[in-house]
Scaffold this motif. Sequence first.
Motif, PDB file in Angstrom:
ATOM      1  N   MET A  16      50.222  24.110  58.319  1.00 49.54           N
ATOM      2  CA  MET A  16      50.325  24.681  59.657  1.00 49.54           C
ATOM      3  C   MET A  16      49.746  23.712  60.680  1.00 49.54           C
ATOM      4  O   MET A  16      49.046  22.757  60.325  1.00 49.54           O
ATOM      5  N   PRO A  17      50.014  23.952  61.965  1.00 53.54           N
ATOM      6  CA  PRO A  17      49.317  23.176  62.992  1.00 53.54           C
ATOM      7  C   PRO A  17      47.812  23.403  62.893  1.00 53.54           C
ATOM      8  O   PRO A  17      47.356  24.410  62.331  1.00 53.54           O
ATOM      9  N   GLY A  18      47.034  22.482  63.437  1.00 53.20           N
ATOM     10  CA  GLY A  18      45.601  22.708  63.504  1.00 53.20           C
ATOM     11  C   GLY A  18      45.302  23.919  64.372  1.00 53.20           C
ATOM     12  O   GLY A  18      45.794  24.022  65.496  1.00 53.20           O
ATOM     13  N   LEU A  19      44.506  24.850  63.849  1.00 53.51           N
ATOM     14  CA  LEU A  19      44.253  26.116  64.542  1.00 53.51           C
ATOM     15  C   LEU A  19      42.830  26.158  65.092  1.00 53.51           C
ATOM     16  O   LEU A  19      41.866  25.874  64.378  1.00 53.51           O
ATOM     17  N   THR A  20      42.722  26.540  66.356  1.00 56.79           N
ATOM     18  CA  THR A  20      41.434  26.837  66.973  1.00 56.79           C
ATOM     19  C   THR A  20      41.432  28.314  67.338  1.00 56.79           C
ATOM     20  O   THR A  20      42.288  28.768  68.108  1.00 56.79           O
ATOM     21  N   LEU A  21      40.493  29.064  66.777  1.00 57.81           N
ATOM     22  CA  LEU A  21      40.409  30.512  66.980  1.00 57.81           C
ATOM     23  C   LEU A  21      39.004  30.831  67.474  1.00 57.81           C
ATOM     24  O   LEU A  21      38.117  31.177  66.692  1.00 57.81           O
ATOM     25  N   ASN A  22      38.793  30.718  68.763  1.00 59.76           N
ATOM     26  CA  ASN A  22      37.450  30.856  69.315  1.00 59.76           C
ATOM     27  C   ASN A  22      37.358  31.997  70.325  1.00 59.76           C
ATOM     28  O   ASN A  22      38.268  32.208  71.131  1.00 59.76           O
ATOM     29  N   ASN A  23      36.233  32.706  70.244  1.00 58.15           N
ATOM     30  CA  ASN A  23      35.854  33.670  71.276  1.00 58.15           C
ATOM     31  C   ASN A  23      36.885  34.780  71.437  1.00 58.15           C
ATOM     32  O   ASN A  23      37.243  35.167  72.552  1.00 58.15           O
ATOM     33  N   ASN A  24      37.355  35.323  70.318  1.00 59.21           N
ATOM     34  CA  ASN A  24      38.301  36.435  70.338  1.00 59.21           C
ATOM     35  C   ASN A  24      37.621  37.721  69.882  1.00 59.21           C
ATOM     36  O   ASN A  24      36.654  37.685  69.116  1.00 59.21           O
ATOM     37  N   ASN A  25      38.146  38.841  70.340  1.00 62.76           N
ATOM     38  CA  ASN A  25      37.705  40.156  69.882  1.00 62.76           C
ATOM     39  C   ASN A  25      38.812  40.724  69.000  1.00 62.76           C
ATOM     40  O   ASN A  25      39.908  41.030  69.480  1.00 62.76           O
ATOM     41  N   ILE A  26      38.531  40.844  67.701  1.00 64.11           N
ATOM     42  CA  ILE A  26      39.534  41.264  66.718  1.00 64.11           C
ATOM     43  C   ILE A  26      38.992  42.508  66.025  1.00 64.11           C
ATOM     44  O   ILE A  26      38.043  42.434  65.244  1.00 64.11           O
ATOM     45  N   ILE A  27      39.617  43.659  66.306  1.00 58.44           N
ATOM     46  CA  ILE A  27      39.039  44.915  65.834  1.00 58.44           C
ATOM     47  C   ILE A  27      40.119  45.953  65.540  1.00 58.44           C
ATOM     48  O   ILE A  27      41.080  46.112  66.296  1.00 58.44           O
ATOM     49  N   GLY A  28      39.970  46.633  64.406  1.00 59.45           N
ATOM     50  CA  GLY A  28      40.804  47.787  64.090  1.00 59.45           C
ATOM     51  C   GLY A  28      42.232  47.460  63.728  1.00 59.45           C
ATOM     52  O   GLY A  28      43.147  48.198  64.097  1.00 59.45           O
TER      53      GLY A  28
END
Length: 431
Positions: free
Chosen positions: A296-308
């Motif tokens: 996959m492409p390089g992934l940056t997953l920063n400062n997210n709200n992931i809930i429910g």
Amino acid sequence: MRFQLVVFLFVLFCAPVFAAKTYLVGGDKEAGKAAAEAAGAKWVKSLTKAFAKAANDLNGGENEVVVKLAAGDQNGDLGSGAYALPQFNNPSGSLTLIGGFDNAFAKRDPFGTPTVITTIADRSAPLWTFARNTKLKALVVDGLVWDATASNRYDAKTNSLLKGTSSTHVFIKLNYFETDLLEFRNNVFLNAPHRVIETLIRAATPQAEVRFINSIFLNCVIPLKLDSARFRNKPKKMVVDHCSFLLNWAYNPDPNTGNPCALEIGPKDAAGEIHITNSLFYANFGGAILALNQQMPGLTLNNNNIIGNGMLHGQSDADAVAMIVSAGGRKQPLGVDDLEDVPAVDEAEDNVSVLPGIPLALGEVKTVDASKIKVEKTWENAVNRILGRNVSGGTVAIKDYAPKKSYDPVNPPFATREGAKQYGASAANVK
């Protein structure tokens, strides 16, 4: 020499400044014409006419066209519920559409006074279809609400989306549009029965970018796939920033469905890198992010709200099913804390799972395991009617699968709790 200097200074300081060609669309006719005259623009009644004039300008050598739209409904070419865009052929040209103006074009509030792309029953095409061989340096779509409710059908007893009899067309078909920038900003995508958009652009140069900024995906079936057309270049970067993915749905309400999540990551050739930041993934039925490709492409997953996001998979932990990957020969759901272990993830910092304070009524959702359909004799509605596929034996009742939702401009679905307001879309992010 002195004469040449005078001529040079005249050209530098006195020559006219060529501003963008601008069109105002809709609203009050007289007020719109007055606003257009004052701004050196032109008023037109419909988006269809604005597209035609923009194409004529850009194809004729103009390098920048801006279309400003008043609040209200835009329901396709001649009321057909769909737009067939003209061909734009100017690799140096940019087209910007800006919605959410009041009827006199004096103020703008894209979430509060929305410009709505609507449709009709039995829609037979995407809401927007780009012409083949379209080429622009940049396309920016800012401040539209897209709603496919009219072309969807719902079960009267269960309130579920009837996929088999709803329009199966995506919202936006890019047709391998060639560009260096595709950006959606301050948009709301609502009630899509089958994908909002798959970003299949042709990157004009290696610096091309795709951006989704401050936008809301609400109650859609598998709304967004980040991918690109295989071309001589691939986009340098794709960005999803300050977006809200709320109550989106798996392709089928089945834990074994091939595509359960709100956002899908394409393969390595999709882009050089993908950044998902400052966004909210809340109550998405089948999970937040699908990333099944081995490369996959390089992934940056920063400062997210992931809930429910674990409902379909029977996982009740707040941070469950932040991502689904391929591991050990199976689809593996991961929680928020496991994101940084994914090989393609370069960064996964400061992600949280906190209640956003958005009132979403989920109803009594019942999931379907395809392997167990035959033993569920008490369920009421046929699976093939609800899902649009043939399933031998048994019936099921799936209450509130992708039920119809409305967008309330008086109370947009923004996070309201302290500690959660910084995630996802908000009026404060409108620029």
